[in-house]
Each structure stands twice: as structure tokens, then as C-alpha cells.
Design a protein around this motif. Structure first.
Motif, PDB file in Angstrom:
ATOM      1  N   LEU A 164       0.861  -1.176   0.000  1.00 51.86           N
ATOM      2  CA  LEU A 164       0.000   0.000   0.000  1.00 51.86           C
ATOM      3  C   LEU A 164       0.898   1.227   0.000  1.00 51.86           C
ATOM      4  CD1 LEU A 164      -2.527  -1.435   2.516  1.00 51.86           C
ATOM      5  CD2 LEU A 164      -3.137  -0.623   0.247  1.00 51.86           C
ATOM      6  N   LEU A 165       0.634   2.124  -0.946  1.00 48.89           N
ATOM      7  CA  LEU A 165       1.447   3.321  -1.108  1.00 48.89           C
ATOM      8  C   LEU A 165       0.553   4.545  -1.062  1.00 48.89           C
ATOM      9  CD1 LEU A 165       2.351   0.980  -3.452  1.00 48.89           C
ATOM     10  CD2 LEU A 165       4.345   2.442  -3.379  1.00 48.89           C
ATOM     11  N   VAL A 166       1.092   5.669  -0.611  1.00 43.69           N
ATOM     12  CA  VAL A 166       0.328   6.915  -0.545  1.00 43.69           C
ATOM     13  C   VAL A 166       1.053   8.005  -1.324  1.00 43.69           C
ATOM     14  CG1 VAL A 166      -0.751   6.346   1.669  1.00 43.69           C
ATOM     15  CG2 VAL A 166       1.411   7.610   1.645  1.00 43.69           C
ATOM     16  N   SER A 167       0.263   8.994  -1.765  1.00 47.81           N
ATOM     17  CA  SER A 167       0.812  10.099  -2.534  1.00 47.81           C
ATOM     18  C   SER A 167      -0.070  11.327  -2.367  1.00 47.81           C
ATOM     19  CB  SER A 167       0.874   9.713  -4.015  1.00 47.81           C
ATOM     20  OG  SER A 167       1.256  10.799  -4.817  1.00 47.81           O
ATOM     21  N   SER A 168       0.549  12.492  -2.406  1.00 46.92           N
ATOM     22  CA  SER A 168      -0.208  13.736  -2.392  1.00 46.92           C
ATOM     23  C   SER A 168      -0.544  14.203  -3.801  1.00 46.92           C
ATOM     24  CB  SER A 168       0.573  14.831  -1.669  1.00 46.92           C
ATOM     25  OG  SER A 168       0.680  14.505  -0.301  1.00 46.92           O
ATOM     26  N   ASP A 169       0.299  13.800  -4.786  1.00 46.32           N
ATOM     27  CA  ASP A 169       0.129  14.300  -6.150  1.00 46.32           C
ATOM     28  C   ASP A 169      -0.178  13.221  -7.186  1.00 46.32           C
ATOM     29  OD1 ASP A 169       2.575  13.005  -6.376  1.00 46.32           O
ATOM     30  OD2 ASP A 169       3.733  14.838  -6.662  1.00 46.32           O
ATOM     31  N   GLY A 170      -0.203  11.948  -6.799  1.00 45.95           N
ATOM     32  CA  GLY A 170      -0.468  10.875  -7.738  1.00 45.95           C
ATOM     33  C   GLY A 170       0.735  10.504  -8.599  1.00 45.95           C
ATOM     34  N   VAL A 171       1.891  11.106  -8.313  1.00 43.81           N
ATOM     35  CA  VAL A 171       3.114  10.847  -9.077  1.00 43.81           C
ATOM     36  C   VAL A 171       4.193  10.265  -8.182  1.00 43.81           C
ATOM     37  CG1 VAL A 171       4.947  11.905 -10.464  1.00 43.81           C
ATOM     38  CG2 VAL A 171       2.580  12.701 -10.714  1.00 43.81           C
ATOM     39  N   ASN A 172       4.418  10.906  -7.053  1.00 43.47           N
ATOM     40  CA  ASN A 172       5.453  10.479  -6.106  1.00 43.47           C
ATOM     41  C   ASN A 172       4.802   9.653  -4.994  1.00 43.47           C
ATOM     42  OD1 ASN A 172       7.747  12.073  -7.248  1.00 43.47           O
ATOM     43  ND2 ASN A 172       6.329  13.746  -6.814  1.00 43.47           N
ATOM     44  N   TRP A 173       5.250   8.401  -4.839  1.00 38.59           N
ATOM     45  CA  TRP A 173       4.614   7.453  -3.927  1.00 38.59           C
ATOM     46  C   TRP A 173       5.537   7.072  -2.780  1.00 38.59           C
ATOM     47  CZ3 TRP A 173      -0.431   6.417  -4.644  1.00 38.59           C
ATOM     48  CH2 TRP A 173      -0.975   6.740  -5.888  1.00 38.59           C
ATOM     49  N   ILE A 174       4.932   6.866  -1.603  1.00 39.57           N
ATOM     50  CA  ILE A 174       5.635   6.387  -0.415  1.00 39.57           C
ATOM     51  C   ILE A 174       4.979   5.079   0.004  1.00 39.57           C
ATOM     52  CG2 ILE A 174       6.187   6.842   2.001  1.00 39.57           C
ATOM     53  CD1 ILE A 174       5.910   9.869   1.291  1.00 39.57           C
ATOM     54  N   ASN A 175       5.777   4.027   0.128  1.00 38.19           N
ATOM     55  CA  ASN A 175       5.251   2.735   0.547  1.00 38.19           C
ATOM     56  C   ASN A 175       5.029   2.764   2.062  1.00 38.19           C
ATOM     57  OD1 ASN A 175       4.804  -0.010   1.144  1.00 38.19           O
ATOM     58  ND2 ASN A 175       6.015  -0.638  -0.611  1.00 38.19           N
ATOM     59  N   VAL A 176       3.786   2.502   2.500  1.00 38.28           N
ATOM     60  CA  VAL A 176       3.465   2.531   3.926  1.00 38.28           C
ATOM     61  C   VAL A 176       3.131   1.147   4.485  1.00 38.28           C
ATOM     62  CG1 VAL A 176       2.804   4.962   3.995  1.00 38.28           C
ATOM     63  CG2 VAL A 176       1.069   3.223   3.468  1.00 38.28           C
ATOM     64  N   VAL A 177       2.853   0.173   3.602  1.00 39.43           N
ATOM     65  CA  VAL A 177       2.577  -1.196   4.027  1.00 39.43           C
ATOM     66  C   VAL A 177       3.210  -2.140   3.017  1.00 39.43           C
ATOM     67  CG1 VAL A 177       0.801  -2.986   4.333  1.00 39.43           C
ATOM     68  CG2 VAL A 177       0.377  -0.666   5.163  1.00 39.43           C
ATOM     69  N   GLN A 178       3.902  -3.125   3.536  1.00 43.11           N
ATOM     70  CA  GLN A 178       4.415  -4.205   2.700  1.00 43.11           C
ATOM     71  C   GLN A 178       4.045  -5.504   3.407  1.00 43.11           C
ATOM     72  OE1 GLN A 178       8.742  -4.993   2.262  1.00 43.11           O
ATOM     73  NE2 GLN A 178       8.339  -4.811   0.058  1.00 43.11           N
TER      74      GLN A 178
END
Length: 142
Positions: free
Chosen positions: A75-89
Motif C-alpha cells: 500500500l502506497l500513498v501520494s499527495s500528487d499521484g506521481v510520487n509514492w511512499i510505501n506505507v505497508v508491505q
């Protein structure tokens, strides 16, 4: 308040099993993708919200075989839909429904990436996906 929508994804088996059904709160509908090696979908929360966790309802939660439950996902999150941060693996899941709490994060977009869609196959079967917010953000109704 804007509602959460799924408008992007790797694909779906037929119109009745589109990724938008993963976010409808109904365990009698599902997202099913049988054509992608690593199925994925993106939820748009409509605006930035504070996210605290997630709950996924896999094949077994919808009455199908637990052998078809998602095994490995990110599960990844993003503020802009381009740059993603993985928060769950999550690796090695066998549960019919899985819960993942995270450190609070602000995001507008959330991506579900199925690294291994079943225990032994590649068909995605997600009956529901709850994105859990804090402070009555309206992401889900509980």
C-alpha cells in the motif's frame, strides 16, 4: 465532502468486476483482474486526508476459496499521484480480511499493488478496501 473513488487500475475481468467495486462497501461485489501479472488500483480521496490504516477483504471474505486470498501486497500513498511512499508491505497473508495500521500520514491518493494476487495464482479478488482515516475525515463510515 468529496467521496473516495477508484478511477485507475491495471484492469478488470468484466464491467461487473471493475476496481471501483473494491470501494463500494459491499461484500457481494468485487474487483477481479485476471489479466495482469501484478494487479493494482489507485483510490482518489478527493483531497488530502489523514490516513491511519487499511482493511482489505480478500476472496475468502466474499465466500470464495481462501486459496484465492491475496498473498503479497503493498500500500502506497501520494499527495500528487506521481510520487509514492510505501506505507505497508504485507507478505504471506492468508487471512480472509487483513488490517494494517500505519503511522498517521497525509495523502490524497492510495495505491494498492498486489505483488502476488493469490496464494498460488495471479487473479486479483478484492471484495472491499477500507481506507481508515482519523478525526471523522469521512474516508469510510464505521
Amino acid at each position: 465532502m468529496p467521496s473516495t473513488k477508484a478511477e485507475q487500475g491495471s484492469g478488470y475481468t468484466n464491467e461487473r468486476e471493475s476496481y471501483r467495486y473494491a470501494l463500494d462497501g459491499n461484500l457481494t461485489t468485487k474487483w477481479c483482474d485476471n489479466g495482469s501479472e501484478k494487479p493494482w488500483m489507485i483510490a482518489d480521496l478527493g483531497e488530502e486526508k489523514t490516513i491511519a490504516g487499511f482493511e482489505l477483504f480478500h476472496a475468502g471474505a466474499g465466500g470464495e476459496s481462501s486459496d484465492w486470498n491475496t498473498r503479497d501486497y503493498d500500500l502506497l500513498v501520494s499527495s500528487d499521484g506521481v510520487n509514492w511512499i510505501n506505507v505497508v508491505q504485507r507478505r504471506g497473508n492468508t487471512e480472509d480480511s487483513s488490517k494494517d495500521a500505519i503511522a498517521l500520514v497525509e495523502a490524497r491518493y492510495v495505491k494498492l499493488s498486489l505483488e502476488k494476487a493469490e496464494q498460488n495464482g495471479k487473479v486479483a479478488r478484492i471484495y472491499d478496501w477500507q481506507i481508515i482515516g482519523v478525526n471523522d475525515t469521512g474516508i469510510i463510515n464505521q
